[in-house]
Design an enzyme around this catalytic site. Structure first.
Site, PDB file in Angstrom:
ATOM      1  N   TYR B 289      29.091 -33.229  48.507  1.00  0.00           N
ATOM      2  CA  TYR B 289      29.031 -34.143  47.351  1.00  0.00           C
ATOM      3  C   TYR B 289      28.618 -35.519  47.847  1.00  0.00           C
ATOM      4  O   TYR B 289      29.249 -36.094  48.740  1.00  0.00           O
ATOM      5  CB  TYR B 289      30.395 -34.191  46.679  1.00  0.00           C
ATOM      6  CG  TYR B 289      30.367 -34.729  45.267  1.00  0.00           C
ATOM      7  CD1 TYR B 289      30.227 -33.862  44.192  1.00  0.00           C
ATOM      8  CD2 TYR B 289      30.516 -36.082  45.010  1.00  0.00           C
ATOM      9  CE1 TYR B 289      30.233 -34.339  42.886  1.00  0.00           C
ATOM     10  CE2 TYR B 289      30.522 -36.565  43.710  1.00  0.00           C
ATOM     11  CZ  TYR B 289      30.377 -35.688  42.654  1.00  0.00           C
ATOM     12  OH  TYR B 289      30.388 -36.155  41.358  1.00  0.00           O
ATOM     13  N   TYR B 339      22.175 -36.241  39.442  1.00  0.00           N
ATOM     14  CA  TYR B 339      23.629 -36.338  39.420  1.00  0.00           C
ATOM     15  C   TYR B 339      24.136 -35.531  38.224  1.00  0.00           C
ATOM     16  O   TYR B 339      24.150 -36.016  37.092  1.00  0.00           O
ATOM     17  CB  TYR B 339      24.049 -37.807  39.299  1.00  0.00           C
ATOM     18  CG  TYR B 339      25.532 -38.024  39.170  1.00  0.00           C
ATOM     19  CD1 TYR B 339      26.359 -38.013  40.297  1.00  0.00           C
ATOM     20  CD2 TYR B 339      26.127 -38.246  37.932  1.00  0.00           C
ATOM     21  CE1 TYR B 339      27.724 -38.214  40.191  1.00  0.00           C
ATOM     22  CE2 TYR B 339      27.493 -38.453  37.819  1.00  0.00           C
ATOM     23  CZ  TYR B 339      28.282 -38.435  38.948  1.00  0.00           C
ATOM     24  OH  TYR B 339      29.634 -38.642  38.833  1.00  0.00           O
TER      25      TYR B 339
END
Lengths: 288, 385
Positions: B289, B339
């Site tokens: 991430y 994102y």
């Protein structure tokens, strides 16, 4: 826009406007007030000589000025007001003094429109730069000139000024904010085992007790880490600003805005409080 | 675990989708079902993020899912990503549901932008609202700023530099440059570009921060047994875990002894290695991430790919780029692709396991995926079935 250009040409073509005569001659009481306000202690200004930079003072129009319809700045401003460029900011003022003035001289001033430039995009909004030129005379003799420029602009629609963010207070944290309002940095203390804790909570994680008191911190600590915030805007803050996480000798960390000039990890700081929306927030300043 | 990911679906990734988040969710779910060779009537479970704006029942209505026996939501922002698959796998394992779709849809650029100060988060009448009262009013109110606080301390303790953070962005953007689905397709950056980018929250620069994107991703999970009869090669869920750490806050765990680690990710990692019976050296591809670059370095340390404080050295020779010792985010990550709150990373892990990724790592037998950092989080290990 075409009307602005037309009026510019018309007013420029009119050239110098009629003269405006000073309300009073150059006089010592006004000079005394001015040099006192400016902190200018030159002895010549106590003996009948006027500071050259006072020139504009002598022809000021007073609190309730009579309209002067042929004043070019007034006329051009009216045109721009009508076109929606309603806000004003002065951008340039360049004065040239040919000689010092003496008590007793009676001045006149005349102005003309030099230029109008626009529309220009500025940080304030779209607008027009208006430049005028003025000359002061003592009798027939020019004694000073001035180039004066303003921006007449259409104010940009402002985002509604966001209110600063204030903390959510619970039964568990009210004592802290009551403390800051009283100028105290309160650190929660477990009444059963004595453990200090920040941020506070309802149950001691060490012993499980729910009886909570506090100690008042000395408010002196060192910067443990910090952030220089550049973007995006934060309600109530001017960019950039610094937020510091400060370690206290009591063994806890407290976060607040750092109000000093330079920040680094390890820097000694002391607690202060800033008032925001009815709250007193802890903040940090460099320790002496 | 006896569950597998059998379908992935996504919308395009953009800055302005031009349609509702619900439509994005429905499109992604349908695409994932089509990928799996399943139909809406096969679905009996839906899982999403607590932050998702689309109710499970609304998605079910749009897609034409007749009934649901399982629906669940995971809190803590992007920390939910891998946990949605864990929820689905647990539902499948217990028999609560047979086919579960995990989804996340957001107009995060054209609608509500997470990069701005969230007054709603700061004023919520909840324990989280009270927590935020220690930071937001003082001006620490954006994700970038909250990460910057930990990053500054990390630099101080380990001598890491802005350029070390920049190498993560360079790797992501290099990978995105050859991924046609990435927003930054064809637009790699250099370390100089990174160093020249403006400050957002010092020590974070613009190019340390992920994108803001519009889009949706959906993931279909079912039993391994059923997976064998479906259209795609199954991506077996070898491990799935959640984790929170000591004195845990959302993005502001500043009151722990140490600010330079991500103990919640350590909790996840230890479970993953144990469940899968493997360790960091067995990982072929890692999808880490990457909302902000410093936390990629900290993840490498927390998950055991290198010693604490040594990530800057670990990545210095391009180890995380394609062809390196540990290719990270071959799709370009959230800095390069989009994102989508970590869900696009799960989809990439599935493609790597299938062998169909645009930047395929040859022989990817174990793919690690992590979810949001700085928050209670989750992780997965996927393997070919």
């Amino acid at each position: 826009m075409s009307r602005i250009l037309e009026e510019t040409d018309r007013l420029k073509a009119l050239g110098w406007c009629g003269e405006r005569v000073a309300r009073d001659p150059v006089n010592q009481p006004m000079i005394n007030n001015w040099v006192e306000a400016m902190g200018d202690t030159h002895p010549a200004y106590r003996e009948g000589l006027a500071p050259p930079a006072m020139v504009q003072v002598w022809t000021m129009r007073g609190l309730h000025p009579a309209p002067q319809p042929d004043d070019p700045l007034h006329a051009m401003s009216a045109v721009l007001d009508e076109a929606g460029f309603t806000s004003v900011v002065a951008t340039n003022c360049e004065q040239t003094y040919h000689r010092a003035l003496k008590v007793g001289e009676l001045l006149t001033v005349r102005s003309r429109l030099s230029d109008v430039v626009g529309p220009k995009k500025t940080s304030l909004g779209v607008g027009w730069f208006v430049t005028t030129e003025s000359t002061w005379f003592s009798g027939e003799e020019p004694v000073a000139t001035m180039l004066f420029r303003i921006l007449k602009y259409q104010p940009r629609p402002q985002a509604a000024a966001a209110s600063p963010i204030t903390p959510v207070v619970s039964r568990d944290t009210a004592f802290f904010w009551e403390g800051t309002a009283a100028g105290q940095l309160r650190i929660q203390r477990c009444e059963a085992c004595g453990r200090l804790r920040h941020p506070p909570g309802p149950m001691c994680p060490a012993c499980g007790a729910t009886s909570m008191g506090f100690v008042v911190s000395e408010g002196a600590g060192t910067v443990y880490s910090y952030v220089v915030h550049h973007h995006p805007p934060v309600p109530g803050k001017r960019l950039p600003f610094v937020v510091a996480l400060v370690e206290l000798p009591e063994g806890v960390r407290v976060l607040g805005e750092f109000l000093g000039e330079s920040v680094e990890i390890g820097r000694p700081v002391r607690c202060t409080f800033v008032r925001v929306g009815g709250f007193h927030l802890p903040a940090w300043e460099a320790a002496a | 675990m006896s569950a597998a990911i059998v379908g992935i679906g996504a919308t395009e990734f953009s800055k302005d989708s031009g349609r509702s988040e619900l439509q994005l969710a429905a499109e992604a779910v349908r695409a994932a079902l089509a990928d799996a060779g399943l139909s809406p009537s096969d679905v009996d479970g839906l899982v999403t993020f607590a932050m998702d704006a689309n109710a499970e029942i609304a998605v079910a209505r749009e897609v034409g899912i007749p009934s649901l026996t399982f629906f669940s939501r995971i809190a803590y922002g992007g920390g939910a990503a891998c946990a949605t698959v864990q929820q689905a796998a647990m539902a499948v394992a217990t028999g609560a549901a047979e086919v579960v779709v995990c989804y996340r849809a957001l107009n995060e650029r054209s609608g509500h932008r997470f990069g701005q100060v969230s007054v709603a988060a700061a004023t919520a009448p909840t324990s989280s609202g009270v927590d935020n009262g220690w930071h937001y009013p003082m001006g620490l109110g954006t994700p970038a700023a909250t990460v910057a606080m930990a990053a500054r301390r990390y630099m101080h303790e380990f001598g890491a530099t802005s350029a070390d953070f920049g190498r993560v962005a360079v790797a992501d953007r290099r990978h995105a440059a050859t991924n046609p689905n990435a927003w930054f397709y064809g637009r790699p950056i250099t370390l100089d570009d990174h160093q020249a980018s403006r400050w957002i929250a010092e020590p974070l620069r613009l190019l340390d921060c992920c994108q803001e994107s519009d889009g949706a991703v959906a993931i279909v999970v079912t039993s391994l047994e059923r997976a064998r009869d479906l259209a795609q090669r199954p991506a077996v869920v070898r491990a799935a875990a959640q984790g929170s750490g000591p004195d845990q806050y959302v993005m502001t765990s500043y009151y722990r002894d140490d600010l330079t680690g991500l103990p919640e990710m350590g909790v996840v990692g230890r479970q993953l290695w144990r469940q899968a019976g493997m360790g960091p050296s067995d990982v072929d591809v890692a999808v880490l991430y990457d909302h902000f670059t410093p936390y990629v370095l900290m993840q490498l340390e927390e998950l055991g790919f290198c010693e604490r404080g040594a990530a800057k050295d670990f990545i210095a020779d391009g180890a995380i780029e394609l062809g390196g010792r540990l290719p990270v985010n071959p799709h370009g990550g959230q800095l390069g692709e989009a994102y989508i709150h970590g869900m696009n990373g799960i989809a990439e892990a599935v493609r790597q396991v299938r062998g169909t990724a645009v930047n395929q790592v040859a022989g990817a037998a174990h793919v690690l995926v992590t979810a949001g950092t700085g928050v209670p989080t989750s992780g997965l290990i996927l393997a070919p079935g």
